[in-house]
Enzyme design. Sequence first.
Site, short mmCIF file in Angstrom:
data_model
loop_
_atom_site.label_atom_id
_atom_site.label_comp_id
_atom_site.label_asym_id
_atom_site.label_seq_id
_atom_site.Cartn_x
_atom_site.Cartn_y
_atom_site.Cartn_z
N HIS A 2 -6.75 -13.74 -17.17
CA HIS A 2 -5.84 -13.89 -16.04
C HIS A 2 -4.78 -12.79 -16.11
O HIS A 2 -4.34 -12.40 -17.20
CB HIS A 2 -5.16 -15.24 -16.07
N ASN A 77 -2.38 -20.33 -10.54
CA ASN A 77 -3.05 -21.12 -9.51
C ASN A 77 -4.57 -21.07 -9.75
O ASN A 77 -5.27 -20.26 -9.16
CB ASN A 77 -2.71 -20.59 -8.11
N ASP A 78 -5.07 -21.94 -10.60
CA ASP A 78 -6.48 -21.91 -10.95
C ASP A 78 -7.40 -22.35 -9.81
O ASP A 78 -8.61 -22.31 -9.94
CB ASP A 78 -6.75 -22.78 -12.18
N SER A 79 -6.82 -22.77 -8.69
CA SER A 79 -7.67 -23.14 -7.55
C SER A 79 -8.19 -21.90 -6.82
O SER A 79 -9.06 -22.00 -5.98
CB SER A 79 -6.89 -24.02 -6.56
#
Length: 194
Positions: A2, A77-79
């Site tokens: 990330h 924001n892992d969505s």
Amino acid sequence: SHGDVIVWPLKALCDYVEATNDLEFLDEPVAWRREDDLEPTAHRDPIAVHVDKLLATVRERFIPGTHLIRYGEGDWNDSLQPADPKMRDWMVSSWTVALLFQQLNRYAEVLKRAGRNDEANWLTELAAAMRADFNHHLIRDGTVAGYALFDPDPEKPELLLHPSDTRTGLRYSLLPMTRSIIAGLFTKKQAQHH
């Protein structure tokens, strides 16, 4: 990884020094890690040298022509994980930029307290350049975008999670709004608007 992963060690360092006032910690020698097996090397450098390497890596990860760090494989924001591999290299998370901006300013203050004014001034200038690019590229019509895609037009990136977003159908993202307020990245007027 990330895009925000590289920021967390700097945040942890700032948290520690601010809580303890242990400025000598910056001179604490720490081993590097091997890339192949992550085992410690025999060579040790002060923590401040490790942070210098971290900051050099951050600069390498800026979108060309900007002071905005690439999205990488995602952010807090892992969505929203990039399905298109090009996005990791050409997308920016406004939240990650705000987090990095905040930590650069915090570390500049730590360096000032340690008497390292030249390094602190350089970081303050870098944070100011990030703020300018944040306002130029990531805010449009007064509202911050969640993300910006810089390919193919680096001067006018496509904004996602923004009122002008036609790709996702989402108009706002709370994370960059709150982080920009917490980070002191927004002006008072921008904070009130958001």
